[in-house]
Design a protein around this motif. Structure first.
Motif, PDB file in Angstrom:
ATOM      1  N   GLY A  63       0.975  -1.280  -0.051  1.00 48.46           N
ATOM      2  CA  GLY A  63       0.130  -0.020   0.123  1.00 48.46           C
ATOM      3  C   GLY A  63       0.847   1.452   0.025  1.00 48.46           C
ATOM      4  N   HIS A  64       0.126   2.366   0.258  1.00 50.36           N
ATOM      5  CA  HIS A  64       0.691   3.683   0.338  1.00 50.36           C
ATOM      6  C   HIS A  64       2.266   3.575   1.109  1.00 50.36           C
ATOM      7  N   ASP A  65       2.994   4.235   0.844  1.00 52.55           N
ATOM      8  CA  ASP A  65       4.322   4.369   1.415  1.00 52.55           C
ATOM      9  C   ASP A  65       4.142   5.279   2.957  1.00 52.55           C
ATOM     10  N   THR A 128      -6.492  -6.521   2.319  1.00 55.65           N
ATOM     11  CA  THR A 128      -6.868  -5.923   3.762  1.00 55.65           C
ATOM     12  C   THR A 128      -6.936  -4.353   3.529  1.00 55.65           C
ATOM     13  N   MET A 129      -8.199  -3.790   4.070  1.00 53.79           N
ATOM     14  CA  MET A 129      -8.223  -2.315   3.958  1.00 53.79           C
ATOM     15  C   MET A 129      -7.579  -1.903   5.416  1.00 53.79           C
ATOM     16  N   THR A 130      -6.835  -0.729   5.420  1.00 51.05           N
ATOM     17  CA  THR A 130      -5.961  -0.521   6.715  1.00 51.05           C
ATOM     18  C   THR A 130      -6.333   0.842   7.103  1.00 51.05           C
ATOM     19  N   ALA A 247       2.772   4.975  15.348  1.00 55.26           N
ATOM     20  CA  ALA A 247       2.844   3.629  15.661  1.00 55.26           C
ATOM     21  C   ALA A 247       3.614   2.690  14.690  1.00 55.26           C
ATOM     22  N   PHE A 248       3.039   2.720  13.268  1.00 52.99           N
ATOM     23  CA  PHE A 248       3.660   2.046  12.367  1.00 52.99           C
ATOM     24  C   PHE A 248       5.214   2.069  12.039  1.00 52.99           C
ATOM     25  N   LEU A 249       5.588   3.433  12.225  1.00 53.35           N
ATOM     26  CA  LEU A 249       7.012   3.686  12.137  1.00 53.35           C
ATOM     27  C   LEU A 249       7.771   3.082  13.203  1.00 53.35           C
TER      28      LEU A 249
HETATM   29  O1  YXS Z   1      11.854  -2.388   8.969  1.00 51.22           O
HETATM   30  P1  YXS Z   1      12.381  -2.126   7.252  1.00 51.22           P
HETATM   31  O2  YXS Z   1      13.274  -0.920   7.231  1.00 51.22           O
HETATM   32  O3  YXS Z   1      12.983  -3.327   6.801  1.00 51.22           O
HETATM   33  O4  YXS Z   1      10.986  -1.904   6.441  1.00 51.22           O
HETATM   34  C1  YXS Z   1      10.170  -3.028   6.333  1.00 51.22           C
HETATM   35  C2  YXS Z   1       8.741  -1.971   6.668  1.00 51.22           C
HETATM   36  O5  YXS Z   1       8.801  -1.058   7.267  1.00 51.22           O
HETATM   37  C3  YXS Z   1       8.393  -1.826   4.973  1.00 51.22           C
HETATM   38  N1  YXS Z   1       7.224  -1.593   4.661  1.00 51.22           N
HETATM   39  C4  YXS Z   1       6.668  -0.258   4.424  1.00 51.22           C
HETATM   40  N2  YXS Z   1       7.251   0.792   4.479  1.00 51.22           N
HETATM   41  C5  YXS Z   1       6.312   1.823   4.145  1.00 51.22           C
HETATM   42  N3  YXS Z   1       4.948   1.941   3.716  1.00 51.22           N
HETATM   43  C6  YXS Z   1       4.560   0.678   3.924  1.00 51.22           C
HETATM   44  N4  YXS Z   1       3.055   0.380   3.515  1.00 51.22           N
HETATM   45  C7  YXS Z   1       5.366  -0.560   4.317  1.00 51.22           C
HETATM   46  N5  YXS Z   1       5.073  -1.982   4.438  1.00 51.22           N
HETATM   47  C8  YXS Z   1       6.171  -2.525   4.788  1.00 51.22           C
HETATM   48  O6  YXS Z   1       8.955  -3.012   4.506  1.00 51.22           O
HETATM   49  C9  YXS Z   1       9.981  -3.658   5.178  1.00 51.22           C
HETATM   50  C10 YXS Z   1       9.592  -5.054   5.314  1.00 51.22           C
HETATM   51  O7  YXS Z   1       8.488  -4.936   5.997  1.00 51.22           O
HETATM   52  P2  YXS Z   1       8.147  -6.045   7.077  1.00 51.22           P
HETATM   53  O8  YXS Z   1       9.401  -6.633   7.773  1.00 51.22           O
HETATM   54  O9  YXS Z   1       6.694  -5.549   7.780  1.00 51.22           O
HETATM   55  O10 YXS Z   1       7.585  -7.249   6.020  1.00 51.22           O
HETATM   56  P3  YXS Z   1       6.670  -8.550   6.545  1.00 51.22           P
HETATM   57  O11 YXS Z   1       6.822  -9.548   5.583  1.00 51.22           O
HETATM   58  O12 YXS Z   1       6.962  -8.933   8.173  1.00 51.22           O
HETATM   59  O13 YXS Z   1       5.203  -8.126   6.586  1.00 51.22           O
HETATM   60  C11 YXS Z   1       4.666  -7.712   5.325  1.00 51.22           C
HETATM   61  C12 YXS Z   1       3.321  -6.632   5.724  1.00 51.22           C
HETATM   62  C13 YXS Z   1       2.807  -6.111   4.662  1.00 51.22           C
HETATM   63  C14 YXS Z   1       2.385  -7.747   6.329  1.00 51.22           C
HETATM   64  C15 YXS Z   1       3.853  -5.596   6.704  1.00 51.22           C
HETATM   65  O14 YXS Z   1       5.222  -5.089   5.995  1.00 51.22           O
HETATM   66  C16 YXS Z   1       2.817  -4.481   6.908  1.00 51.22           C
HETATM   67  O15 YXS Z   1       2.050  -4.810   7.638  1.00 51.22           O
HETATM   68  N6  YXS Z   1       2.898  -3.406   6.170  1.00 51.22           N
HETATM   69  C17 YXS Z   1       1.947  -2.236   6.312  1.00 51.22           C
HETATM   70  C18 YXS Z   1       0.510  -2.566   5.549  1.00 51.22           C
HETATM   71  C19 YXS Z   1       0.006  -1.212   5.694  1.00 51.22           C
HETATM   72  O16 YXS Z   1      -0.824  -1.204   6.736  1.00 51.22           O
HETATM   73  N7  YXS Z   1      -0.097  -0.511   4.709  1.00 51.22           N
HETATM   74  C20 YXS Z   1      -1.078   0.586   4.755  1.00 51.22           C
HETATM   75  C21 YXS Z   1      -0.279   1.803   4.440  1.00 51.22           C
HETATM   76  S1  YXS Z   1      -1.425   3.151   4.487  1.00 51.22           S
HETATM   77  C22 YXS Z   1      -2.375   3.310   2.951  1.00 51.22           C
HETATM   78  O17 YXS Z   1      -1.972   2.383   2.102  1.00 51.22           O
HETATM   79  C23 YXS Z   1      -3.545   4.030   2.857  1.00 51.22           C
HETATM   80  C24 YXS Z   1      -3.129   5.630   3.416  1.00 51.22           C
HETATM   81  S2  YXS Z   1      -4.746   3.703   3.944  1.00 51.22           S
HETATM   82  O18 YXS Z   1      -4.281   3.298   5.003  1.00 51.22           O
HETATM   83  O19 YXS Z   1      -5.545   4.610   3.872  1.00 51.22           O
HETATM   84  O20 YXS Z   1      -5.339   2.514   2.808  1.00 51.22           O
END
Ligand code: YXS
Length: 259
Positions: A63-65, A128-130, A247-249
């Protein structure tokens, strides 16, 4: 280093999201490269486009960075946001776009997948909508998009719970057109794309645009528009919005206060 790989074979263009280290998070750099790939394929010989991740991906896109979400007080999904821009480009593309999905689709990447015209998932695909998990209000065009595709009740469940929808349930709900075993997905997807490529590109382009215009035909009064904007501002001006991002960061669960 390119985050997007582009291929063209037999009138079928392929855009591959290739940044596994960041789980294909849709950073402005990745989106810029995706927009460029779309433009090159649309101007070239492509008649169909497939958007996918690298083979065997556990995450189609995260998703979005989150690092690029603006600080509290600014609209996190404004009209000019890179993610919102690429959604419009895919929806407005004259070419049919197929999302070939392996692994998890998160947040704004769900809107990216749903902006494609046909969605094909492997059994590992999940949606998954977050926004509620991150404290984001989402935006009107995105919410309307979800309501139109999955209906109000499922959209509410996805937005409120931030729980993953399995490939099986997504297919039952008509969100995925097909769920295909991972080993067969490439063959299935490109056979479908090849069949589409044989049909009239002008007819397909016109039908796609008619569907988009009719699906988006929702007159909004200025009052309704302003009310929607005011509601969204309540969220992105809130402490919860800042808490969700921090919290995410900080790799910790968010503690929301509802304000
Ligand atoms: O810790 P490092 O530096 O290795 O970086 C990690 C994560 O921080 C990074 N990363 C992301 N960085 C920025 N934006 C993201 N969306 C993002 N997702 C991941 O990638 C490195 C590896 O992630 P890690 O260790 O968590 O991998 P994993 O295999 O254990 O888990 C994969 C996920 C996708 C389950 C996990 O990374 C995760 O939950 N990511 C966030 C998913 C999320 O909440 N996306 C929504 C972003 S906000 C958005 O899209 C809209 C604004 S909204 O929310 O309105 O829909």
């Amino acid at each position: 280093m390119s985050m997007i790989l582009t291929r063209l074979h037999d009138d079928i263009g392929t855009i591959i999201m290739d940044n596994p280290e960041r789980r294909n998070a849709l950073s402005s750099k990745m989106v810029d490269e995706m927009l460029h790939a779309l433009e090159v394929l649309e101007k070239g010989k492509a008649r169909v486009i497939v958007i996918r991740a690298h083979a065997g991906a556990k995450v189609w896109s995260a998703g979005h960075d989150v690092n690029e979400l603006p600080i509290a007080g600014r609209d996190p999904l404004a009209y000019s946001d890179p993610l919102v821009t690429v959604l419009r480009s895919i929806q407005a593309s004259p070419l049919p776009v197929i999302a070939m999905i392996e692994g998890g689709v998160w947040g704004g990447a769900c809107d990216l997948a749903l902006s494609c015209d046909i969605l094909i998932g492997s059994p590992t695909a999940s949606i998954t909508m977050t926004p509620a998990k991150i404290g984001v209000p989402y935006n009107a065009s995105g919410i309307l998009h979800f309501m139109g595709i999955m209906g109000v009740n499922i959209a509410k469940e996805m937005f409120f719970s931030a729980q993953s929808l399995t490939a099986e349930r997504a297919e039952k709900l008509g969100i995925l057109n097909h769920v295909v075993p991972a080993d067969d997905m490439e063959k299935f997807t490109y056979e479908l794309a090849g069949n589409i490529a044989k049909n009239s590109p002008l007819s397909i382009k016109v039908i796609k645009e008619q569907i988009r215009l009719l699906a988006n035909a929702h007159p909004l009064s200025p009052h309704t528009f302003e009310r929607v904007q005011g509601l969204r501002r309540l969220v992105y001006d809130s402490n919860d919005y800042a808490e969700g991002i921090n919290a995410f960061l900080g790799k910790r669960p968010a503690v929301f206060q509802g304000e």
